[in-house]
Design an enzyme around this catalytic site. Structure first.
Site, PDB file in Angstrom:
ATOM      1  N   LYS A 272       9.684 -15.325 -16.586  1.00  0.00           N
ATOM      2  CA  LYS A 272      10.628 -16.247 -17.237  1.00  0.00           C
ATOM      3  C   LYS A 272      10.400 -17.702 -16.858  1.00  0.00           C
ATOM      4  O   LYS A 272      10.620 -18.601 -17.667  1.00  0.00           O
ATOM      5  CB  LYS A 272      12.066 -15.849 -16.882  1.00  0.00           C
ATOM      6  CG  LYS A 272      12.483 -14.543 -17.516  1.00  0.00           C
ATOM      7  CD  LYS A 272      13.879 -14.152 -17.133  1.00  0.00           C
ATOM      8  CE  LYS A 272      14.174 -12.778 -17.681  1.00  0.00           C
ATOM      9  NZ  LYS A 272      15.500 -12.303 -17.351  1.00  0.00           N
TER      10      LYS A 272
ATOM     11  N   SER B 147      16.637 -15.253 -13.218  1.00  0.00           N
ATOM     12  CA  SER B 147      17.990 -14.888 -13.658  1.00  0.00           C
ATOM     13  C   SER B 147      19.036 -15.583 -12.790  1.00  0.00           C
ATOM     14  O   SER B 147      20.091 -15.986 -13.293  1.00  0.00           O
ATOM     15  CB  SER B 147      18.176 -13.378 -13.656  1.00  0.00           C
ATOM     16  OG  SER B 147      17.814 -12.864 -12.418  1.00  0.00           O
TER      17      SER B 147
ATOM     18  N   LEU C 167      22.688  -7.086 -11.407  1.00  0.00           N
ATOM     19  CA  LEU C 167      22.036  -7.247 -12.713  1.00  0.00           C
ATOM     20  C   LEU C 167      21.351  -5.972 -13.191  1.00  0.00           C
ATOM     21  O   LEU C 167      20.997  -5.839 -14.359  1.00  0.00           O
ATOM     22  CB  LEU C 167      21.002  -8.380 -12.642  1.00  0.00           C
ATOM     23  CG  LEU C 167      21.522  -9.767 -12.993  1.00  0.00           C
ATOM     24  CD1 LEU C 167      22.758 -10.119 -12.227  1.00  0.00           C
ATOM     25  CD2 LEU C 167      20.456 -10.808 -12.802  1.00  0.00           C
TER      26      LEU C 167
ATOM     27  N   GLY D 282      15.528 -16.136  -8.296  1.00  0.00           N
ATOM     28  CA  GLY D 282      14.536 -16.049  -9.369  1.00  0.00           C
ATOM     29  C   GLY D 282      15.078 -16.617 -10.675  1.00  0.00           C
ATOM     30  O   GLY D 282      16.088 -17.332 -10.698  1.00  0.00           O
TER      31      GLY D 282
HETATM   32  P1  NDP Z   1      12.401 -12.764 -10.368  1.00  0.00           P
HETATM   33  O1  NDP Z   1      11.140 -11.998 -10.181  1.00  0.00           O
HETATM   34  O2  NDP Z   1      12.355 -14.099 -11.030  1.00  0.00           O
HETATM   35  O3  NDP Z   1      13.124 -12.971  -8.912  1.00  0.00           O
HETATM   36  C1  NDP Z   1      13.276 -11.909  -8.016  1.00  0.00           C
HETATM   37  C2  NDP Z   1      14.223 -12.316  -6.881  1.00  0.00           C
HETATM   38  O4  NDP Z   1      14.495 -11.133  -6.107  1.00  0.00           O
HETATM   39  C3  NDP Z   1      13.670 -13.344  -5.896  1.00  0.00           C
HETATM   40  O5  NDP Z   1      14.729 -14.148  -5.454  1.00  0.00           O
HETATM   41  C4  NDP Z   1      13.124 -12.455  -4.750  1.00  0.00           C
HETATM   42  O6  NDP Z   1      13.094 -13.128  -3.499  1.00  0.00           O
HETATM   43  C5  NDP Z   1      14.192 -11.390  -4.726  1.00  0.00           C
HETATM   44  N1  NDP Z   1      13.798 -10.088  -4.147  1.00  0.00           N
HETATM   45  C6  NDP Z   1      12.895  -9.206  -4.651  1.00  0.00           C
HETATM   46  N2  NDP Z   1      12.894  -8.070  -3.915  1.00  0.00           N
HETATM   47  C7  NDP Z   1      13.827  -8.241  -2.936  1.00  0.00           C
HETATM   48  C8  NDP Z   1      14.292  -7.427  -1.870  1.00  0.00           C
HETATM   49  N3  NDP Z   1      13.796  -6.192  -1.665  1.00  0.00           N
HETATM   50  N4  NDP Z   1      15.266  -7.905  -1.067  1.00  0.00           N
HETATM   51  C9  NDP Z   1      15.776  -9.136  -1.269  1.00  0.00           C
HETATM   52  N5  NDP Z   1      15.373  -9.968  -2.255  1.00  0.00           N
HETATM   53  C10 NDP Z   1      14.408  -9.525  -3.086  1.00  0.00           C
HETATM   54  O7  NDP Z   1      13.373 -11.777 -11.136  1.00  0.00           O
HETATM   55  P2  NDP Z   1      14.562 -12.118 -12.160  1.00  0.00           P
HETATM   56  O8  NDP Z   1      15.436 -13.157 -11.560  1.00  0.00           O
HETATM   57  O9  NDP Z   1      14.032 -12.374 -13.516  1.00  0.00           O
HETATM   58  O10 NDP Z   1      15.313 -10.696 -12.216  1.00  0.00           O
HETATM   59  C11 NDP Z   1      15.982 -10.152 -11.075  1.00  0.00           C
HETATM   60  C12 NDP Z   1      16.574  -8.800 -11.445  1.00  0.00           C
HETATM   61  O11 NDP Z   1      17.562  -8.933 -12.446  1.00  0.00           O
HETATM   62  C13 NDP Z   1      15.543  -7.810 -12.007  1.00  0.00           C
HETATM   63  O12 NDP Z   1      15.806  -6.552 -11.427  1.00  0.00           O
HETATM   64  C14 NDP Z   1      15.834  -7.779 -13.484  1.00  0.00           C
HETATM   65  O13 NDP Z   1      15.505  -6.545 -14.081  1.00  0.00           O
HETATM   66  C15 NDP Z   1      17.338  -8.021 -13.520  1.00  0.00           C
HETATM   67  N6  NDP Z   1      17.784  -8.681 -14.771  1.00  0.00           N
HETATM   68  C16 NDP Z   1      18.719  -8.045 -15.540  1.00  0.00           C
HETATM   69  C17 NDP Z   1      19.194  -8.651 -16.676  1.00  0.00           C
HETATM   70  C18 NDP Z   1      20.214  -7.960 -17.519  1.00  0.00           C
HETATM   71  O14 NDP Z   1      20.374  -8.366 -18.679  1.00  0.00           O
HETATM   72  N7  NDP Z   1      20.943  -7.006 -17.008  1.00  0.00           N
HETATM   73  C19 NDP Z   1      18.709  -9.980 -17.126  1.00  0.00           C
HETATM   74  C20 NDP Z   1      17.758 -10.572 -16.208  1.00  0.00           C
HETATM   75  C21 NDP Z   1      17.310  -9.920 -15.082  1.00  0.00           C
HETATM   76  P3  NDP Z   1      11.793 -14.001  -3.043  1.00  0.00           P
HETATM   77  O15 NDP Z   1      11.918 -15.347  -3.707  1.00  0.00           O
HETATM   78  O16 NDP Z   1      11.939 -14.067  -1.561  1.00  0.00           O
HETATM   79  O17 NDP Z   1      10.576 -13.231  -3.491  1.00  0.00           O
END
Ligand code: NDP
Length: 281
Positions: free
Chosen positions: A63, A123, A217, A121
């Protein structure tokens, strides 16, 4: 026939094709929506035109990076710096962010004044920006520092998990009546996909104390974050009747898809809402 796609990696779990194809069928529109696993993000624009797409949705983890692939970015997406919807008009790609409204519609009737977003991230950006626009006081915490830069620049209170946990141990994060400082706690990390909690459960439980809404989410799967909130539900809270509303991402997905479809088809939100809402029933 018009063709639309959702791009992500992984992508097999996405429910977007179901929602959009259901709507095309309901409205009698000659169009098809498919999943596309994007391996090489630098090929996205060429791929979009080669496939002859009229529009697309973008999901994890593209995104933010595909924001740059748009010729023009429209509305709140400009502030968010991440897009989830692209539409082609006169050979140009227009980017939108419908996650922001998709999230907000879930809480618009709750009296939320303070929110904690776990994760930084794409979202998390969308949620933070729409909550800020609506006058809600937002804090953001993340596992690592880099992605917090965006939030700091935009005036949000931020901390890395480690720092947040240290402060948490030193000072209580509860307010003077012993309730959480946050009305709304959102897990916007991808931890739930891996069946993990984003933070230590003792900290989460204390955060939940007194919160009005706990939101993850994730949709379509039991997730440990919401299971913990359900198990905890208001146990230590001062107000006996207090119950936390525990919400998953299913309706966020639906509402963002309604907005995306109304952009794709150039039809009003109300018309699409009427057609798409029954897809979930
Ligand atoms: P991104 O890949 O942009 O960001 C991921 C985030 O999660 C980062 O802040 C990352 O931290 C963190 N992270 C990943 N794994 C872990 C963990 N094990 N423990 C702690 N923090 C963690 O993803 P998005 O923001 O696009 O999406 C996030 C989630 O939201 C996804 O699961 C997606 O499917 C869901 N989503 C659902 C939607 C809906 O309509 N229901 C819409 C949009 C998203 P770091 O920066 O340290 O790597």
């Amino acid at each position: 026939m018009k063709l639309y796609a959702v791009f992500g990696n992984p992508i097999a779990h996405s429910k977007s094709p179901y929602l959009h194809n259901f709507t095309f069928e309901k409205l009698g529109i000659d169009a098809r929506y498919v999943r596309y696993k994007l391996e090489d993000v630098s090929k996205f624009r060429d791929l979009f035109f080669e496939l002859g797409l009229s529009g697309a949705n973008i999901t994890v983890p593209f995104k933010e990076i595909l924001f740059e692939s748009c010729d023009e970015v429209v509305g709140i997406a400009q502030k968010i710096g991440a897009i989830n919807t692209i539409v082609r008009r006169d050979g140009k790609l227009f980017g939108y962010n419908t996650d922001a409204l998709g999230f907000y519609r879930n809480i618009e009737h709750d009296n939320v004044k303070t929110a904690l977003i776990i994760g930084a991230g794409g979202s998390a950006r969308a949620i933070a920006m729409i909550l800020q626009e609506c006058g809600i006081n937002v804090s953001v915490i993340n596992r690592s520092e880099k992605r917090l830069e965006f939030f700091r620049k935009n005036g949000f209170k931020c901390a890395e998990f480690e720092v947040f946990c240290e402060i948490f141990e030193r000072e209580s994060i509860t307010n003077s009546v012993g309730n959480s400082k946050y009305d709304l706690i959102i897990n916007a990390t991808s931890s739930s996909i891996n069946n993990e909690l984003p933070l230590d459960s003792t900290i989460l439980v204390e955060l939940f104390d007194g919160a009005k809404i706990v939101f993850d989410l994730m949709y379509d799967k039991k997730c440990p974050f919401l299971e913990l909130a359900k198990k905890y539900n208001g146990r230590n809270c001062n107000t006996k009747k207090h119950k936390i509303r525990v919400v998953d991402g299913a309706n966020m997905l639906l509402y963002q898809a309604i907005s995306a479809s109304s952009i794709f088809l150039n039809k009003s939100y109300k018309i699409i809402e009427k057609a798409m809402s029954s897809a979930w029933r």
